[in-house]
Design an enzyme around this catalytic site. Structure first.
Site, mmCIF file in Angstrom:
data_model
loop_
_atom_site.group_PDB
_atom_site.id
_atom_site.type_symbol
_atom_site.label_atom_id
_atom_site.label_comp_id
_atom_site.label_asym_id
_atom_site.label_seq_id
_atom_site.Cartn_x
_atom_site.Cartn_y
_atom_site.Cartn_z
ATOM 1 C CE1 TYR A 467 -2.581 3.318 2.047
ATOM 2 C CE2 TYR A 467 -3.937 2.235 0.400
ATOM 3 C CZ TYR A 467 -3.689 3.313 1.229
ATOM 4 O OH TYR A 467 -4.550 4.398 1.219
ATOM 5 C CB SER A 548 -6.990 2.866 -2.933
ATOM 6 O OG SER A 548 -7.535 4.131 -2.862
ATOM 7 C CG ASP A 635 -14.002 4.146 -6.078
ATOM 8 O OD1 ASP A 635 -12.953 3.497 -6.226
ATOM 9 O OD2 ASP A 635 -14.168 4.986 -5.167
ATOM 10 C CG HIS A 674 -12.458 3.214 -2.612
ATOM 11 N ND1 HIS A 674 -11.691 3.409 -3.736
ATOM 12 C CD2 HIS A 674 -11.604 3.300 -1.559
ATOM 13 C CE1 HIS A 674 -10.438 3.601 -3.387
ATOM 14 N NE2 HIS A 674 -10.351 3.535 -2.084
HETATM 15 O O1 LIG Z 1 -9.872 10.192 1.414
HETATM 16 C C1 LIG Z 1 -9.829 9.554 2.431
HETATM 17 N N1 LIG Z 1 -8.824 8.761 2.822
HETATM 18 C C2 LIG Z 1 -7.722 8.529 1.938
HETATM 19 C C3 LIG Z 1 -8.144 7.578 0.827
HETATM 20 O O2 LIG Z 1 -9.233 7.005 0.849
HETATM 21 N N2 LIG Z 1 -7.282 7.403 -0.172
HETATM 22 C C4 LIG Z 1 -5.976 8.030 -0.295
HETATM 23 C C5 LIG Z 1 -5.532 7.728 -1.715
HETATM 24 C C6 LIG Z 1 -6.651 6.991 -2.368
HETATM 25 C C7 LIG Z 1 -7.562 6.497 -1.282
HETATM 26 C C8 LIG Z 1 -7.197 5.089 -0.824
HETATM 27 O O3 LIG Z 1 -6.013 4.792 -0.738
HETATM 28 O O4 LIG Z 1 -8.132 4.337 -0.422
HETATM 29 O O5 LIG Z 1 -10.825 9.544 3.325
HETATM 30 C C9 LIG Z 1 -11.873 10.498 3.074
HETATM 31 C C10 LIG Z 1 -12.382 10.762 4.426
HETATM 32 C C11 LIG Z 1 -13.072 9.729 5.071
HETATM 33 C C12 LIG Z 1 -13.539 9.975 6.335
HETATM 34 C C13 LIG Z 1 -13.309 11.216 6.954
HETATM 35 C C14 LIG Z 1 -12.610 12.201 6.273
HETATM 36 C C15 LIG Z 1 -12.130 11.970 5.011
#
Ligand SMILES: O=C(NCC(=O)N1CCC[C@H]1C(=O)O)OCc1ccccc1
Length: 704
Positions: A467, A548, A635, A674
């Site tokens: 990751y 992701s 997603d 997602h």
């Molecule tokens: O974007 C994210 N987290 C990072 C994320 O989901 N990412 C970061 C890169 C792509 C994707 C992944 O790796 O799942 O969470 C959004 C969020 C959720 C709850 C509260 C505040 C904000």
């Protein structure tokens, strides 16, 4: 395999200049999911990938094996609210886990909430359950088709009946109870279409107070920051019930801390007056508990391995005190106050879990729970209760939920529920942890290798999973799919604890983000080299997989070192590093990626952005490995546009080369998102697709 005829895709001469650099974006039209071009592209790609996967008898055999492997009872960690106990349970193949409740630990379980009754195909998922302080009411979130959008509903625990209240347009905010009469919740008002297929940015979140019995349009706006459209909020109520702790985030780790004294507003009638405690986005702070105005926080403020401090809310600018110093090596992953005066602390020790109990008053170590080599995946406890539950998992242990009561200190934690797999023989497998060198900078990176228990090491198919970002650590967890890979392919399953995670605290995260992001890709490539050099596998048997941010990892690695891998699988990946911040919640990822609107970060991102570093193979060394990109139409965490544009670019490059024989496929799932809340049917389908793909392209011989 015969070279695949990839579908025609409309190319447009879209060119933009950033800091003097001209960037073309020929597949920009694929960014609009409603465009004819995008819809045609998805259908054309599925028309290639589905037959490639499903036409063989392999798919059916693997699907059958996975389905039977999956079919065992699963329990989630239990929790106590009021005088009842709640836990999630799955008979094995139910699409969604079911919530049961007990009046006492020894009584009959009663069905409490079954999300499977809310849709015929299991695509409505329970996102969270927030019980009121006395456990008499529960707010629960529902999401559809894997979207991040949440509809909040309320249930009377005693009668097991829903209230009429329904709150729409909520996202990224767990409801916070105010006494038992209502909740604070976050919403993106008048957002327009919000089914998870839209790509527009989530901006201008607002926080409202909803009183049970009211209509959502009458809810009270308690906080908004119109000058900060990217700010996102979350909140907690202090243990005494007097304070609302209010967190503000803009990225994915650092946060601000405000609070409101709710004693001043027994009725919530308007915006709350906030006192600012932390006003700069530099560190992250997490509320643990409070003794009146003395507040306990876990933070990485001047403590990259985290420490516990106390802040006097009557004088927030006074010197903060340290209750528990950071450990020089072990990472304080979370802390929970239980039994009035105890702190349960979860540490990561060389990636494995340790669970300690300290005294709240003095911070002094009290005792440590004896746990096996693995991960504490779930925990529940409350300041006002002497009872805790925790769930242990590992690569070979699907899950054991323990109950412990501080009233009987001298007895060991008792097994509350144990997940068992029929005729699963733990001793048939071997788990080892190896620290391998990053070949660029010599940093020692840990990785777990799980394989069949045998004396000699011989090259076998290997699945290297990573990751590498957002402080996410890959601790030992139980995966049916990974065990199926080991079983069916006589394979090695490898978790690489790449920099960018939190395995060794904030320093490990910092060394894998922003201008250090290339370290993550080098760590992953070094893991591949280590596995090949030490005879675990050969390049043509080696597959890399990530989702992701882990999809970005895979995309960057096949561009940079196409010669190192036999196969690559990227799920719901981030691939357009110059535009990620424009869609849905993408701007929150700037804390790890940097902003494309800033010159230094723009050029750093351009160096590794998968979409902008695709090459036309000019020899067999540069031939891409067999690659499968997977994404889903709902997603809205990482919009599918990333995968569509990346695959269009890859396919247009390789069709011009006579050196590319390995296939490059795209599979787009429908009514899927997602990953969170995915129904078991779809989880098994996707796992079957991936294992079938690997079986075919790694030319695995073993009988299925
Ligand atoms: O974007 C994210 N987290 C990072 C994320 O989901 N990412 C970061 C890169 C792509 C994707 C992944 O790796 O799942 O969470 C959004 C969020 C959720 C709850 C509260 C505040 C904000």
């Amino acid at each position: 395999p015969s070279v695949i005829e990839y579908p025609q895709v409309k190319r447009e001469e879209v060119e933009e200049t950033f800091f003097g650099k001209v960037i073309s974006d020929p597949y920009r039209c694929l960014e609009n999911p409603d465009s004819e071009d995008a819809k045609k592209f998805v259908d054309d790609q599925n028309a290639i990938s589905q037959p490639f996967l499903e036409s063989s008898d392999t798919w059916n055999k693997i699907n059958k094996k996975l389905t039977s492997l999956w079919n065992f009872e699963k329990y989630g960690v239990a929790s106590k609210h009021g005088n009842k106990y709640f836990y999630s349970y799955n008979t094995g193949l139910q699409n969604q886990n079911v919530i049961y409740c007990l009046d006492s630990l020894s009584s009959e379980s009663k069905l409490f909430l079954d999300p499977n009754s809310l849709s015929t195909d299991g695509t409505v998922a329970l996102t969270n359950l927030k019980y009121s302080k006395d456990g008499s009411r529960v707010a629960y979130g529902l999401s559809s088709s894997g979207s991040d959008w949440v509809t909040i509903k309320f249930r009377n625990v005693e009668t097991n009946e829903d209230f009429d209240d329904v709150l729409e347009y909520s996202k990224f905010f767990q409801p916070t109870w105010f006494q038992n009469q209502g909740v604070f919740y976050g919403t993106f008002p008048n957002f327009g279409t919000a089914d998870g297929c839209e790509t527009n940015a989530n901006e201008n979140q607002k926080v409202y107070y909803h009183k049970i019995g009211e209509k959502q349009e009458n809810d009270v706006l308690i906080a908004e920051f119109p000058h900060e459209p990217k700010w996102r909020f979350s909140s907690e109520i202090s243990d005494c019930g007097f304070y609302l702790i209010f967190y503000i985030m803009v990225g994915c780790n650092e946060n601000l801390v405000y609070f409101a004294d709710l004693r001043k507003t027994p009725e919530i009638t308007g915006k709350l007056d906030f006192v600012k405690v932390v006003t700069e986005f530099k560190y992250d702070y997490e509320f643990i508990t409070n003794n009146e105005n003395i507040f306990y926080f876990r933070t990485n403020d001047k403590a990259p391995n985290y420490r516990i401090i106390t802040i006097d809310f009557n004088d927030p600018n006074a010197e903060w005190k340290t209750l528990i110093e950071e450990h020089p090596k072990n990472v304080l992953d979370w802390a929970c106050c239980v039994n009035k005066n105890k702190l349960v602390l979860h540490y990561m020790v060389d990636v494995r879990s340790a669970l300690q109990v300290h005294c709240l008053e003095t911070g002094k170590f009290d005792f440590e729970f004896k746990i096996d080599y693995g991960c504490i995946q779930g925990f529940s406890g409350d300041r006002d209760s002497s009872e805790i539950f925790f769930q242990f998992v590992s690569f070979l242990v699907p899950g054991i939920v323990y109950h412990f009561d501080f009233e009987n200190l001298n007895c060991e934690p008792k097994i509350f529920k144990e997940t068992k797999i029929p005729n699963f023989d733990r001793d048939a497998y071997k788990v080892e942890q190896i620290f391998y060198p990053n070949s660029e900078d010599g940093e020692k990176i840990p990785m777990f290798i799980v394989r069949k228990n045998r004396k000699e090491i011989q090259p076998t198919p290997t699945l290297l999973y990573g990751y590498g970002g957002f402080g996410i650590s890959l601790q030992p967890t139980f995966s049916v799919t990974f065990l199926a890979f080991i079983d069916a392919f006589d394979g090695n399953l490898v978790y690489a604890n790449l920099r960018g995670g939190s395995e060794f605290g904030m320093n490990w995260h910092d060394n894998g983000r922003l201008l250090n992001k290339q370290n993550v890709f080098n760590d992953f490539q070094s893991a591949a080299k280590y596995l090949i050099e030490n005879n675990y596998t050969k390049k043509e048997m080696l597959a890399i997989q990530g989702g992701s941010n882990g999809g970005l990892l895979v995309g960057a690695c096949i561009n940079q070192r196409p010669d190192l891998f036999g196969a690559a699988v990227a799920q719901v990946g981030v691939f357009d590093m110059l535009r990620f911040h424009k869609f849905t919640i993408g701007s929150a990822w700037i804390s790890d990626y940097g902003s494309p609107d800033e010159k230094q970060h723009f050029f750093n991102l351009l160096k590794y952005s998968p979409l902008h570093n695709v090459h036309i193979p000019e020899n067999y060394q540069q031939e891409y490995p067999s690659t499968m990109i997977l994404t889903a139409d709902h997603d809205d965490r990482v919009s599918p546009l990333h995968s569509l544009k990346f695959v269009a670019t890859l396919q247009s490059a390789v069709k011009q080369s006579k050196f590319q024989r390995n296939p490059i496929l795209l599979r787009v799932y429908k009514k899927s998102g997602h990953g969170f809340g995915k129904p078991v049917t779809k989880k098994i389908e996707e796992a079957t697709d991936i294992l079938t793909f690997l079986y075919k392209v790694l030319k695995i011989k073993s009988e299925l």
